[in-house]
Design a protein around this motif. Sequence first.
Motif, short mmCIF file in Angstrom:
data_model
loop_
_atom_site.label_atom_id
_atom_site.label_comp_id
_atom_site.label_asym_id
_atom_site.label_seq_id
_atom_site.Cartn_x
_atom_site.Cartn_y
_atom_site.Cartn_z
N ARG A 145 0.84 -1.21 0.00
CA ARG A 145 0.00 0.00 0.00
C ARG A 145 0.88 1.26 0.00
O ARG A 145 0.60 2.22 -0.73
N LEU A 146 1.94 1.26 0.79
CA LEU A 146 2.86 2.39 0.84
C LEU A 146 3.51 2.61 -0.53
O LEU A 146 3.61 3.76 -0.99
N ALA A 147 3.92 1.55 -1.19
CA ALA A 147 4.53 1.67 -2.51
C ALA A 147 3.59 2.38 -3.48
O ALA A 147 4.01 3.26 -4.25
N GLY A 148 2.33 2.03 -3.44
CA GLY A 148 1.34 2.69 -4.29
C GLY A 148 1.19 4.16 -3.97
O GLY A 148 1.15 5.01 -4.87
N LYS A 149 1.14 4.49 -2.68
CA LYS A 149 1.02 5.91 -2.27
C LYS A 149 2.21 6.73 -2.74
O LYS A 149 2.07 7.92 -3.02
N LEU A 150 3.38 6.10 -2.78
CA LEU A 150 4.60 6.80 -3.14
C LEU A 150 4.83 6.89 -4.65
O LEU A 150 5.80 7.48 -5.10
N GLY A 151 3.94 6.28 -5.43
CA GLY A 151 4.05 6.38 -6.89
C GLY A 151 4.84 5.28 -7.57
O GLY A 151 5.23 5.42 -8.72
N PHE A 152 5.07 4.17 -6.88
CA PHE A 152 5.77 3.04 -7.50
C PHE A 152 4.79 2.22 -8.33
O PHE A 152 3.68 1.95 -7.89
N ALA A 153 5.22 1.84 -9.53
CA ALA A 153 4.42 0.99 -10.40
C ALA A 153 5.12 -0.36 -10.54
O ALA A 153 6.35 -0.43 -10.63
N GLU A 154 4.34 -1.41 -10.57
CA GLU A 154 4.89 -2.76 -10.64
C GLU A 154 5.72 -2.97 -11.90
O GLU A 154 5.30 -2.63 -13.00
N VAL A 155 6.91 -3.54 -11.68
CA VAL A 155 7.79 -3.93 -12.77
C VAL A 155 7.74 -5.44 -12.95
O VAL A 155 7.65 -5.94 -14.05
N GLU A 156 7.77 -6.15 -11.83
CA GLU A 156 7.70 -7.60 -11.89
C GLU A 156 7.38 -8.19 -10.53
O GLU A 156 7.52 -7.55 -9.50
N ARG A 157 6.94 -9.43 -10.58
CA ARG A 157 6.79 -10.26 -9.39
C ARG A 157 7.71 -11.45 -9.57
O ARG A 157 7.91 -11.93 -10.68
N PHE A 158 8.26 -11.91 -8.46
CA PHE A 158 9.21 -13.01 -8.53
C PHE A 158 9.20 -13.76 -7.20
O PHE A 158 8.61 -13.30 -6.22
N ARG A 159 9.85 -14.88 -7.18
CA ARG A 159 9.93 -15.69 -5.96
C ARG A 159 11.37 -15.65 -5.46
O ARG A 159 12.31 -15.91 -6.22
N ALA A 160 11.57 -15.28 -4.21
CA ALA A 160 12.89 -15.27 -3.59
C ALA A 160 12.72 -15.42 -2.09
O ALA A 160 11.71 -14.99 -1.53
N TRP A 161 13.72 -15.97 -1.43
CA TRP A 161 13.70 -16.15 0.02
C TRP A 161 12.41 -16.86 0.48
O TRP A 161 11.81 -16.49 1.49
N ASP A 162 11.99 -17.84 -0.31
CA ASP A 162 10.80 -18.65 0.00
C ASP A 162 9.52 -17.83 0.12
O ASP A 162 8.61 -18.18 0.87
N ALA A 163 9.43 -16.73 -0.62
CA ALA A 163 8.23 -15.89 -0.57
C ALA A 163 8.04 -15.19 -1.92
O ALA A 163 9.00 -14.97 -2.66
N ASP A 164 6.80 -14.84 -2.20
CA ASP A 164 6.49 -14.07 -3.40
C ASP A 164 6.89 -12.61 -3.16
O ASP A 164 6.55 -12.04 -2.12
N GLN A 165 7.59 -12.03 -4.13
CA GLN A 165 8.13 -10.68 -4.02
C GLN A 165 7.52 -9.79 -5.09
O GLN A 165 7.08 -10.27 -6.15
N TRP A 166 7.55 -8.50 -4.85
CA TRP A 166 7.05 -7.48 -5.77
C TRP A 166 8.15 -6.45 -5.95
O TRP A 166 8.78 -6.04 -4.98
#
Length: 179
Positions: A145-166
């Motif tokens: 939610r904070l990323a959205g408020k700050l104006g970040f737009a999704e580039v990719e999603r990936f899996r790392a450290w045994d978790a889904d990342q954005w």
Amino acid sequence: MAELGPVAWPPDPIRTERLLLRGAAARDRPAFVELLTSPEVNTYLGGPRARAEVERDLPAVPEQWPGSFVVERDGAMIGQVLLRRHDRHRPAAVGKIDLGYLFLPRAWGHGYATEACAAVLDWVDHALGEPVVLATQTANVASMRLAGKLGFAEVERFRAWDADQWLGLRPPSGLAGDV
């Protein structure tokens, strides 16, 4: 980790309506210990470190490096905003400035992270004029939610450290050189 860029460090403190962002001082050490050992703070960061280890290894003045801002409210440290330039990361993030943040649980829910990160991003725009990336676990709803408020737009999603990342990207405002 590559250098942040051609900026004098630490910069002049940044004042917002409620906060002061500045370089670290010896008086911040107890708050850094709390940040690094808090299970709540480190839920999405691999878990807390052991207090005895942190107490032993943390220097008298922690986090004194270009890109590390202490967030202060009413004279006390409540968090940290970090800027790092990765030389190894996701291909879309290599060479870009990465925004990170940690806030003590007692500071959550008051908009301090939004206020502090927005001020640091404004500083980046003026001092460096570069895009900024932000990576977080998709399970970290508050960070997403904070990323959205700050104006970040999704580039990719990936899996790392045994978790889904954005991974999000915020373009520069084109104000470099104004500071």
